[in-house]
Design an enzyme around this catalytic site. Sequence first.
Site, PDB file in Angstrom:
ATOM      1  N   LYS A  87       0.835  -1.213   0.000  1.00  0.00           N
ATOM      2  CA  LYS A  87       0.000   0.000   0.000  1.00  0.00           C
ATOM      3  C   LYS A  87       0.868   1.261   0.000  1.00  0.00           C
ATOM      4  O   LYS A  87       0.656   2.183  -0.781  1.00  0.00           O
ATOM      5  CB  LYS A  87      -0.920   0.021   1.233  1.00  0.00           C
ATOM      6  CG  LYS A  87      -1.941  -1.101   1.250  1.00  0.00           C
ATOM      7  CD  LYS A  87      -2.852  -1.010   2.458  1.00  0.00           C
ATOM      8  CE  LYS A  87      -2.137  -1.184   3.788  1.00  0.00           C
ATOM      9  NZ  LYS A  87      -1.492  -2.485   3.964  1.00  0.00           N
ATOM     10  N   THR A  88       1.853   1.271   0.880  1.00  0.00           N
ATOM     11  CA  THR A  88       2.713   2.443   0.958  1.00  0.00           C
ATOM     12  C   THR A  88       3.534   2.580  -0.321  1.00  0.00           C
ATOM     13  O   THR A  88       3.794   3.679  -0.807  1.00  0.00           O
ATOM     14  CB  THR A  88       3.611   2.350   2.207  1.00  0.00           C
ATOM     15  OG1 THR A  88       2.768   2.218   3.355  1.00  0.00           O
ATOM     16  CG2 THR A  88       4.473   3.589   2.368  1.00  0.00           C
ATOM     17  N   ARG A 133       5.315  -7.033  10.959  1.00  0.00           N
ATOM     18  CA  ARG A 133       6.488  -6.172  10.740  1.00  0.00           C
ATOM     19  C   ARG A 133       7.688  -6.994  10.284  1.00  0.00           C
ATOM     20  O   ARG A 133       8.667  -6.470   9.764  1.00  0.00           O
ATOM     21  CB  ARG A 133       6.906  -5.424  12.026  1.00  0.00           C
ATOM     22  CG  ARG A 133       5.909  -4.444  12.629  1.00  0.00           C
ATOM     23  CD  ARG A 133       5.340  -3.506  11.627  1.00  0.00           C
ATOM     24  NE  ARG A 133       4.064  -4.001  11.128  1.00  0.00           N
ATOM     25  CZ  ARG A 133       3.531  -3.611   9.977  1.00  0.00           C
ATOM     26  NH1 ARG A 133       4.124  -2.752   9.199  1.00  0.00           N
ATOM     27  NH2 ARG A 133       2.371  -4.104   9.576  1.00  0.00           N
ATOM     28  N   ASP A 159      -1.859   7.800   3.876  1.00  0.00           N
ATOM     29  CA  ASP A 159      -1.486   6.435   4.256  1.00  0.00           C
ATOM     30  C   ASP A 159      -2.102   6.120   5.621  1.00  0.00           C
ATOM     31  O   ASP A 159      -2.405   7.030   6.386  1.00  0.00           O
ATOM     32  CB  ASP A 159       0.052   6.333   4.331  1.00  0.00           C
ATOM     33  CG  ASP A 159       0.537   4.882   4.240  1.00  0.00           C
ATOM     34  OD1 ASP A 159      -0.314   3.966   4.185  1.00  0.00           O
ATOM     35  OD2 ASP A 159       1.774   4.673   4.218  1.00  0.00           O
ATOM     36  N   GLU A 160      -2.292   4.849   5.920  1.00  0.00           N
ATOM     37  CA  GLU A 160      -2.841   4.412   7.225  1.00  0.00           C
ATOM     38  C   GLU A 160      -4.187   5.090   7.506  1.00  0.00           C
ATOM     39  O   GLU A 160      -4.458   5.523   8.628  1.00  0.00           O
ATOM     40  CB  GLU A 160      -1.861   4.741   8.372  1.00  0.00           C
ATOM     41  CG  GLU A 160      -0.442   4.258   8.162  1.00  0.00           C
ATOM     42  CD  GLU A 160      -0.242   2.791   8.524  1.00  0.00           C
ATOM     43  OE1 GLU A 160      -1.238   2.119   8.882  1.00  0.00           O
ATOM     44  OE2 GLU A 160       0.910   2.333   8.428  1.00  0.00           O
ATOM     45  N   GLN A 196      -5.584  -3.433  10.767  1.00  0.00           N
ATOM     46  CA  GLN A 196      -4.513  -2.765  11.499  1.00  0.00           C
ATOM     47  C   GLN A 196      -5.005  -1.500  12.199  1.00  0.00           C
ATOM     48  O   GLN A 196      -4.214  -0.611  12.513  1.00  0.00           O
ATOM     49  CB  GLN A 196      -3.364  -2.417  10.553  1.00  0.00           C
ATOM     50  CG  GLN A 196      -2.669  -3.660   9.997  1.00  0.00           C
ATOM     51  CD  GLN A 196      -1.478  -3.296   9.141  1.00  0.00           C
ATOM     52  OE1 GLN A 196      -0.457  -2.848   9.649  1.00  0.00           O
ATOM     53  NE2 GLN A 196      -1.595  -3.478   7.852  1.00  0.00           N
TER      54      GLN A 196
HETATM   55  P1  ATP Z   1       1.668  -2.071   5.975  1.00  0.00           P
HETATM   56  O1  ATP Z   1       0.242  -2.543   5.957  1.00  0.00           O
HETATM   57  O2  ATP Z   1       2.453  -2.789   6.992  1.00  0.00           O
HETATM   58  O3  ATP Z   1       1.785  -0.587   6.014  1.00  0.00           O
HETATM   59  P2  ATP Z   1       2.080  -1.939   3.135  1.00  0.00           P
HETATM   60  O4  ATP Z   1       0.870  -2.557   2.511  1.00  0.00           O
HETATM   61  O5  ATP Z   1       2.140  -0.473   3.176  1.00  0.00           O
HETATM   62  O6  ATP Z   1       2.290  -2.561   4.583  1.00  0.00           O
HETATM   63  P3  ATP Z   1       4.661  -1.765   1.870  1.00  0.00           P
HETATM   64  O7  ATP Z   1       5.415  -1.314   3.043  1.00  0.00           O
HETATM   65  O8  ATP Z   1       4.336  -0.785   0.820  1.00  0.00           O
HETATM   66  O9  ATP Z   1       3.335  -2.520   2.356  1.00  0.00           O
HETATM   67  O10 ATP Z   1       5.376  -2.984   1.184  1.00  0.00           O
HETATM   68  C1  ATP Z   1       5.873  -4.082   1.917  1.00  0.00           C
HETATM   69  C2  ATP Z   1       7.175  -4.581   1.323  1.00  0.00           C
HETATM   70  O11 ATP Z   1       6.929  -5.252   0.106  1.00  0.00           O
HETATM   71  C3  ATP Z   1       8.135  -3.464   1.010  1.00  0.00           C
HETATM   72  O12 ATP Z   1       9.441  -3.892   1.283  1.00  0.00           O
HETATM   73  C4  ATP Z   1       7.946  -3.260  -0.483  1.00  0.00           C
HETATM   74  O13 ATP Z   1       9.090  -2.721  -1.087  1.00  0.00           O
HETATM   75  C5  ATP Z   1       7.676  -4.668  -0.953  1.00  0.00           C
HETATM   76  N1  ATP Z   1       6.845  -4.713  -2.183  1.00  0.00           N
HETATM   77  C6  ATP Z   1       5.605  -4.225  -2.329  1.00  0.00           C
HETATM   78  N2  ATP Z   1       5.126  -4.447  -3.564  1.00  0.00           N
HETATM   79  C7  ATP Z   1       6.099  -5.108  -4.236  1.00  0.00           C
HETATM   80  C8  ATP Z   1       6.224  -5.625  -5.579  1.00  0.00           C
HETATM   81  N3  ATP Z   1       5.238  -5.530  -6.477  1.00  0.00           N
HETATM   82  N4  ATP Z   1       7.362  -6.254  -5.888  1.00  0.00           N
HETATM   83  C9  ATP Z   1       8.359  -6.383  -4.985  1.00  0.00           C
HETATM   84  N5  ATP Z   1       8.318  -5.915  -3.723  1.00  0.00           N
HETATM   85  C10 ATP Z   1       7.203  -5.278  -3.347  1.00  0.00           C
HETATM   86 MG    MG Z   2       2.233   0.895   4.775  1.00  0.00          MG
END
Ligand code: ATP
Ligand code: MG
Length: 671
Positions: A34-35, A620, A229-230, A260
């Site tokens: 997402k981030t 995490r 975000d969040e 979350q």
């Molecule tokens: P959270 O819910 O904990 O905030 P999130 O959904 O925001 O998590 P991110 O932090 O954006 O997730 O991504 C998690 C990890 O996965 C990061 O290290 C990111 O670089 C990696 N990632 C996300 N999408 C891809 C992709 N398509 N290919 C490779 N790596 C990815």
């Molecule tokens: Mg995130």
Amino acid sequence: MSTFDVAGLNPPQAEAVQTLSGPLLVLAGAGTGKTRVVTFRIANLIKHGVSPDRILAVTFTNKAAGEMQDRVADLLGYKKQKRKRGQKGPPKPTISTFHAQCVKILREHAPALGFPATFAIYDRSDQESLARAILRELRLPNTALKPNDMLSIISGWKSASVFPEEAMSIASTDKEHFAASGYRRYQNGLRARGAMDFDDLLLQTEMLFSEHAEIRDREASKYDHVLVDEYQDTNGSQYRITKFLTEAHRNLCVVGDDDQSIYAWRGADVSHILSFSKDWPDAKVVWLEDNYRSTGAILEMANTLIDFNTVRHDKVLKPYRPSGKRPRIVQHKDEQAEAETVVREIKHLIDNEHIQPKDISILFRTNEQPRLFETELRKHDVPYVMLGSQSFFDRREVRDIVAYLKWINQPDDEISLLRVINTPARGLSNKSVRMLIDRAVAKGIPVWQVMNDPESVADLTPAALRGIDQLKQLLGDVQQRLSNETMREGLETLLQRTAYADEIARLYDQPDERESRMASIGEVANAVAAYEDKNEEPDLSGFLSDIALAGREMGSEKDKLAMKNAVWLLTMHAAKGLEFPVVYMVGMEDGILPHSRTLKGGMDEDIAEERRLCYVGITRAQDQLTMSLALTRRKWGKPRPTKPSMFLYEITGQADNPNKYRKRKQGAPRP
Ligand code: ATP
Ligand code: MG
């Protein structure tokens, strides 16, 4: 027009990133990117000609904002150039926290609300002094409402955007009625002092926008795109501020995960994300399913746990990575062994396995937990940073007790003496203390010596003289017990003679707050007991130098962030959104996680929020996750048996999942 390079994005992520306008919601589980979508989308907007300074992105913590800034700079190939002072660089997107962004807005427009543009931001102790003054004005009996309770109640109202007039009508208990009458005065008091508290930053911004359409329009027109975000953790003010800023251009992208949502206790409302499509009927909704962060084994654990929550939206979370090492659950004899083992392992990882300190984090639930870990990390010279928790030695009650101990150890230590001279109150008014200091200065001797000279104090009030006698007796008694018996007993006498527990009861009567303050004093008792057990010839000054080392200031928050290659000590709340190759979740015991408060309350929704917090902790971890517990844990210096966290039974399949046979509604209520 060239399309954005979508390498590194899966199809639904690419779809979100390539949606260049209109309302957009990404609702997906932890670690699904997402981030990443937010950062890539910022870069993509810029590549499509949006000027960077027309973009505003909001995140929850400074660390998250800093990381997002770095990621965007990498994507766009911004070089870090040193610029001369005053020289402006190329325009950049604004990436900030809600609070920081509100401060920026208020610095410009506070006069419209009757505040100076240079308004002060009050911290907790400033707030306490103001609250005390107001309760005095109200002439409430001391038992009716304590300053801290008034502040908690008011803060609850402020997080729900309840203003003083309305507070009056919704107050139901006596305390709430008193607090409601204090609320208006408190706000007037802040205003008179040209100050805002933390809650005000959001609330006043909301008010500014709702009452001053022209300012709102001006602020809203500064950006063409807003990304949040969040989003599951936005409270009412944040939600409305976001709406105010985006209603005209409608380019709002929010991302989040209902599993979350961990700030309900602070007024966050998960319904904001769940009803996004109602607010913006033409919103595009994107679901992400692949988790790129964690190994399969870690994810399986997270999925098993969160499935115990009955009320949630079924989201699929699939591991992209192979299964990997199984997460460990480790039991230790006691909390000391837990801290020693965890830190020894960390030291080993750094020294022998080429793991960087910054890739390791220790996650804890309560403020009492990190002290032992801090001590061990210092002992082994492992750099660490602590975020999201007041350092243990900074807590007011701990400072008081430590000041007493320092004074008892060295009665001429004036700083310590003056801290405790009338805490708890013993008739030594500010005026008397002032007189004592003046005489000490005139004679060039320490205050304590003045207090011991009958001639010098002859003209003090009878109450002050009684106070001095009490202090002398206290000092004699504690010193005697220290030299004849153990340090534990000395501390016990100190707490008895000062009636410090009564002081806490006087200051705080919200049970949670009182309990947490008492718990920190219990931690001092634990530290004394542990010190005595470890040393052959324990004495007070040895103990004091030990804790002085452990409590040495780490520098400002900014230095901490600059000191990047360090082990992270974080509360689970502060860890939201972050990721670490190696994670230790410590103190996995009932009463810690889930927190005792929620166990006592027995409300399912409270336990569900603790479970989401545990889920945040687990998710995490990228490669290695270790959960640990102590079989006994000291409370007030005495070891007591503990119970493993109920969540551990759930994770390991040893607890019945009531949801197992309950088929969740297919395609169930997706917003
Ligand atoms: P959270 O819910 O904990 O905030 P999130 O959904 O925001 O998590 P991110 O932090 O954006 O997730 O991504 C998690 C990890 O996965 C990061 O290290 C990111 O670089 C990696 N990632 C996300 N999408 C891809 C992709 N398509 N290919 C490779 N790596 C990815
Ligand atoms: Mg995130």
